[in-house]
Design an enzyme around this catalytic site. Structure first.
Site, mmCIF file in Angstrom:
data_model
loop_
_atom_site.group_PDB
_atom_site.id
_atom_site.type_symbol
_atom_site.label_atom_id
_atom_site.label_comp_id
_atom_site.label_asym_id
_atom_site.label_seq_id
_atom_site.Cartn_x
_atom_site.Cartn_y
_atom_site.Cartn_z
ATOM 1 N N GLN A 29 -30.574 93.260 24.304
ATOM 2 C CA GLN A 29 -31.994 93.038 24.227
ATOM 3 C C GLN A 29 -32.013 92.680 22.737
ATOM 4 O O GLN A 29 -31.356 92.481 21.761
ATOM 5 C CB GLN A 29 -32.619 94.179 24.261
ATOM 6 C CG GLN A 29 -32.527 94.660 26.031
ATOM 7 C CD GLN A 29 -33.737 95.771 25.962
ATOM 8 O OE1 GLN A 29 -33.427 96.744 26.321
ATOM 9 N NE2 GLN A 29 -34.794 95.367 26.076
ATOM 10 N N HIS A 30 -33.216 91.967 22.544
ATOM 11 C CA HIS A 30 -33.896 91.547 21.128
ATOM 12 C C HIS A 30 -33.435 90.608 20.377
ATOM 13 O O HIS A 30 -34.003 89.813 19.432
ATOM 14 C CB HIS A 30 -33.779 92.968 20.231
ATOM 15 C CG HIS A 30 -34.033 94.157 20.980
ATOM 16 N ND1 HIS A 30 -35.212 94.447 21.748
ATOM 17 C CD2 HIS A 30 -33.397 95.319 20.846
ATOM 18 C CE1 HIS A 30 -35.272 95.685 22.069
ATOM 19 N NE2 HIS A 30 -34.067 96.351 21.591
ATOM 20 N N ASP A 39 -30.130 95.164 28.985
ATOM 21 C CA ASP A 39 -28.898 95.803 29.135
ATOM 22 C C ASP A 39 -29.046 97.360 29.457
ATOM 23 O O ASP A 39 -28.588 97.673 30.653
ATOM 24 C CB ASP A 39 -27.841 95.863 27.949
ATOM 25 C CG ASP A 39 -28.836 96.281 26.881
ATOM 26 O OD1 ASP A 39 -29.615 96.649 26.569
ATOM 27 O OD2 ASP A 39 -27.994 96.263 25.317
#
Length: 465
Positions: A71-72, A235
């Site tokens: 992520q991110h 995830d």
């Protein structure tokens, strides 16, 4: 036999599992590595995805694919579909001051109300602010912002820069899901929409014309080259699907970092920033707490004692709960929860009687689990129910970790067999997109433990907090 493929494009590697839709059985797998670093050219992910798919036997007989991923990470594209600069990953902390600035400019409570979280350096918005402040020319070129799994899905479908893709740079074909979008800090998980004002604030320019990936629902799909492509997921949301987690289930993962996430139907907004109120990949919510110090604490303690992990567990189980008063506050690499990036680890309660190899081993295990238990407390404080804990990650096959988890998490603990649960969950989503129904494939367990509360352990840790 209908087959679906699930992908986990993680920080370290790309994993692929191919599953039988009827049974959920894993038919074949593949894997390829990613380069180290906290900023990475996304081209490496594309190379690894193709290699992992080839290692898994290809997609010729696969009916649907879903990509879950880290992520991110900030993937910024120009109008020609070119990646403007290497992606900044979730673990790149250069945007810590940008996170503090954004939280101050909007206000922590207002940010939590609008985006379900309070900015920390992990989140995409903070990396966009860093880009605007440190690379303004690159920031001015941004035509689209994607997350790692969004960009890979786009490339898999045939889109990309002209000359390097079959379908070209059609930015409007970028897609994502609620779970990954909710980790950007410019998306409202409860309302299911982007907050363009927060995006504009982060990038220090009007974000109205910037393309953001279209958010697909849990069972929606787009077309791929000969197969259906599902929305994908972050995830942790992918892992929740792989574990078949439902409302009342809490996942506790002990890997390089530690995570506690709960499956719930209620959106969580925590103005303290302790709990990030993410969405999940099934239409609900996935409030999550992350700690930086997890399995590596056990690695370091085993190395200090000169033992392997099996012997570390034996030593820990030979000590009494509470480790004779020895308490390890395990913030070796600073800490994210609580937000103490400059902290170091501390060992409390050292006496001649308490300082034994057994107690030190036990204190290490208890320290890691108590930190995660505090994360679970923070989630419960928002009214989220925890009927059972699903214990996963590289460290959880340790009998000492399992025993202490049952003692400090205040819920029954089940330990699924080791597996690539993010990729397995992506395959669940692929089957959902293919058939229109969420499959409920069996999850095999290696251990089940009843709750065994030992209040002394938590009380000692809290007293040294």
């Amino acid at each position: 036999m209908a087959l679906v493929a699930g992908v986990d494009s993680s920080t370290q590697s790309c994993k692929v599992v191919v599953r039988d839709v009827a049974t959920g059985d894993v038919v074949r797998t593949g894997r390829a590595g990613h380069p180290d670093g906290t900023e990475v050219d996304p081209a490496h992910w594309w190379t690894a995805l193709r290699a992992a798919l080839a290692d898994a036997g290809g997609l010729d007989d696969v009916a649907a694919v879903s990509i879950a991923g880290q992520q991110h990470g900030m993937v910024v594209l120009d109008a020609a579909g070119e990646v403007i600069r290497p992606a900044l990953l979730w673990n790149d902390t250069r945007s810590a001051s940008a996170a503090a600035d954004l939280a101050r400019e909007v206000g922590a409570a207002a940010f939590a109300e609008r985006a379900g979280l309070v900015p920390v350096a992990s989140f995409t918005a903070t990396k966009l602010r860093w880009l605007a402040d440190h690379e303004p020319e690159n920031a001015g070129r941004v035509a689209a912002v994607a997350l790692p799994h969004d960009w890979l899905t786009w490339r898999l479908r045939g889109y990309g820069p002209a000359g390097a893709s079959r379908l070209g740079p059609v930015l409007d074909e970028l897609v994502t899901d609620r779970s990954d979008a909710s980790g950007t800090a410019y998306f409202d998980p409860a309302g299911g929409s982007y907050d363009r004002e927060l995006l504009s604030l982060a990038l220090r320019r009007d974000g109205a014309d910037i393309v953001l990936p279209r958010v697909l629902g849990p069972s929606e799909h787009v077309d791929g080259p000969g197969f259906v492509v599902a929305a994908g997921a972050g995830d942790n949301a992918g892992a929740a699907l792989g574990l078949d987690a439902r409302a009342g289930d809490v996942g506790v993962s002990i890997g390089t970092s530690g995570t506690v996430f709960a499956v719930t139907d209620v959106a969580v907004r925590d103005a303290t920033g302790t709990v990030a109120g993410f969405a999940d990949a099934a239409g609900g919510f996935l409030p999550i707490v992350t700690t930086l110090n997890a399995a590596r604490v056990l690695d370091a303690t085993a190395a200090l004692l000169g033992v392997d992990h099996a012997e570390l567990a034996r030593l820990a189980l030979a000590a009494e709960p509470g480790a004779g008063g020895l308490v390890l506050q395990p913030w070796f690499e600073g800490e994210r929860t609580p937000n103490l990036p400059d902290a170091t680890a501390t060992l409390f309660g050292m006496t001649l009687a308490a300082t034994t190899r057994e107690n030190l081993a036990r204190a290490a295990v208890e320290g890691v689990l108590c930190g995660l238990a505090e994360g679970l407390d923070a989630i419960r404080a928002h009214g989220v129910e925890a009927r059972r804990v699903l214990l996963v990650g590289g460290a959880v096959q340790s009998p000492a970790v399992q025993a202490v988890a049952a003692q400090v998490l205040d819920a029954p603990v089940v330990v699924p067999e080791p597996g690539e649960y993010v990729a397995l969950g992506a395959a669940v989503q692929a089957a959902w997109a293919l058939t229109g129904e969420r499959p409920s494939w069996p999850v095999r367990l290696s251990a089940e433990l009843a709750a065994d509360p030992r209040p002394l352990v938590r009380a000692q840790y809290a007293a040294r907090r």
